[in-house]
Write a protein that holds these residues in place. Structure first.
Motif, short mmCIF file in Angstrom:
data_model
loop_
_atom_site.label_atom_id
_atom_site.label_comp_id
_atom_site.label_asym_id
_atom_site.label_seq_id
_atom_site.Cartn_x
_atom_site.Cartn_y
_atom_site.Cartn_z
N VAL A 210 42.94 3.29 -4.10
CA VAL A 210 42.66 3.02 -2.69
C VAL A 210 43.94 2.79 -1.89
O VAL A 210 44.12 3.33 -0.79
N GLN A 211 44.86 2.02 -2.44
CA GLN A 211 46.06 1.61 -1.70
C GLN A 211 47.21 2.62 -1.77
O GLN A 211 48.22 2.45 -1.09
N GLY A 212 47.07 3.63 -2.60
CA GLY A 212 48.10 4.66 -2.67
C GLY A 212 49.28 4.27 -3.55
O GLY A 212 49.15 3.46 -4.47
N GLU A 213 50.46 4.84 -3.25
CA GLU A 213 51.64 4.63 -4.09
C GLU A 213 52.44 3.44 -3.62
O GLU A 213 52.49 3.11 -2.43
N PHE A 214 53.11 2.79 -4.59
CA PHE A 214 53.99 1.66 -4.28
C PHE A 214 55.10 1.64 -5.32
O PHE A 214 54.85 1.72 -6.52
N THR A 215 56.35 1.56 -4.85
CA THR A 215 57.51 1.48 -5.75
C THR A 215 58.18 0.12 -5.59
O THR A 215 58.44 -0.32 -4.46
N GLN A 216 58.45 -0.53 -6.71
CA GLN A 216 59.04 -1.85 -6.68
C GLN A 216 60.28 -1.91 -7.57
O GLN A 216 60.24 -1.52 -8.74
N ALA A 217 61.39 -2.38 -7.02
CA ALA A 217 62.59 -2.63 -7.82
C ALA A 217 62.39 -3.93 -8.60
O ALA A 217 61.94 -4.93 -8.04
N VAL A 218 62.70 -3.90 -9.90
CA VAL A 218 62.45 -5.06 -10.75
C VAL A 218 63.77 -5.60 -11.30
O VAL A 218 64.71 -4.84 -11.54
#
Length: 318
Positions: A210-218
């Motif tokens: 539902v919310q689509g793509e998300f990229t997170q630096a860890v």
């Protein structure tokens, strides 16, 4: 009257180019060094050009030799293949198979399958190199390789066996101490354990229905070039990691590891068998490929391709 091509000499030339030595070629082909030297000299006489630069220490291909090498290698490969195929038609499978496989997958999943094949085919020898780098199958003389990746366009022949899910995992004790992330942005506050060759590096990319793509630096607590090495740190509760399902399977079944953010998916990888193009595979190599395909498709972690029938029919004989 036109002479027939000197196929033996071209095959010897290709072998000399591979070994870089007249003496080593003679030893590998069970010929005298004089026979090897004369074969190359015959070609140079017929072509009226030098194929090798020679010094007291080494030899190297001339421009003409380099131009002729690819087709000479095909002559050598086809000759070896037809002899091996004819020999195998009249007897049990025999001979050497050279295989490249990823380190963790090879040790964890390929190695346990080897004894049954070896017992079934006692005259087949296996030479397996475990390495996470993508070897050059042709240049390094491999008959086949296992690769876990979404393959780019390539001249290699590939057989897609199954999909491999990538899961976000950690130990129960870690989640009790640090909480269970529900959205990728929350990973900024967690300790990350990273496989060096993972796509995107420390930028972890997820997709939600539902919310689509998300990229997170860890923030990375540990970075290794062998994903197996992350397991002790995971079990010790030192962080979370994106691990292929086959590598975490046993710990997930035992409860030593758990998945989180199951509604946020990481793009899956695929397990392939790849082989050099344009070469007839000896029966022993084809038999080993078919054996692995059958066994891997039975693994509990293996996700079938979107269209298994299409995958197998697209590359008959692979």
């Amino acid at each position: 009257m036109k002479k027939l091509p000197d196929l033996e000499a071209w095959a010897i030339f290709a072998k000399v180019a591979q070994t870089g030595s007249f003496a080593r070629t003679a030893a590998e082909l069970s010929l005298s060094q004089a026979t090897v030297s004369k074969a190359v000299a015959r070609l140079e006489g017929r072509m009226n050009t030098m194929l090798f630069h020679r010094t007291s220490r080494r030899i190297s291909l001339t421009e003409s030799g380099q131009a002729a090498l690819e087709r000479a290698e095909r002559i050598l490969a086809e000759g070896e293949a037809v002899e091996a195929e004819m020999a195998e038609q009249s007897s049990a499978l025999r001979g050497l198979i050279r295989i490249s496989a990823p380190m963790s997958f090879g040790i964890e999943r390929l190695a346990p399958l080897l004894p049954a094949f070896m017992l079934q085919h006692p005259e087949v020898a296996l030479d397996i190199q475990f390495d996470d780098r993508h070897v050059d199958l042709v240049a390094e003389g491999f008959d086949m390789a296992l690769r876990i990746a979404n393959l780019e366009d390539s001249s290699l022949l590939a057989r897609h066996l199954c999909r491999v899910r990538i899961l976000l995992v950690g130990a129960p004790a870690y989640f009790q101490a640090h909480g269970r992330p529900r959205h990728p942005r929350e990973l900024a506050a967690h300790q990350a354990l990273q496989y060096s060759y993972a796509p995107g590096g420390a930028n972890w990319r997820f997709r939600h229905a539902v919310q689509g793509e998300f990229t997170q630096a860890v923030p990375l607590r540990l970075r290794v070039n062998n994903a197996d090495a992350l397991t002790p740190a995971l079990l010790a509760g030192l962080g979370v990691a994106l691990q292929p399902e086959f590598l975490a399977w046993q710990q997930l079944q035992s409860g030593q590891l758990e998945t989180v953010m199951d509604d946020w998916l990481v793009a899956p990888l695929a397990l392939h068998i790849v082989a050099p193009p344009g070469r007839r595979r000896p029966a022993r190599v084809q038999a080993f490929m078919d054996y692995l395909a059958q066994r891997f498709l039975q693994e509990p972690w293996a996700q079938p391709p979107a269209s298994l029938a299409t995958s197998l029919l697209a590359h008959p004989g692979i």
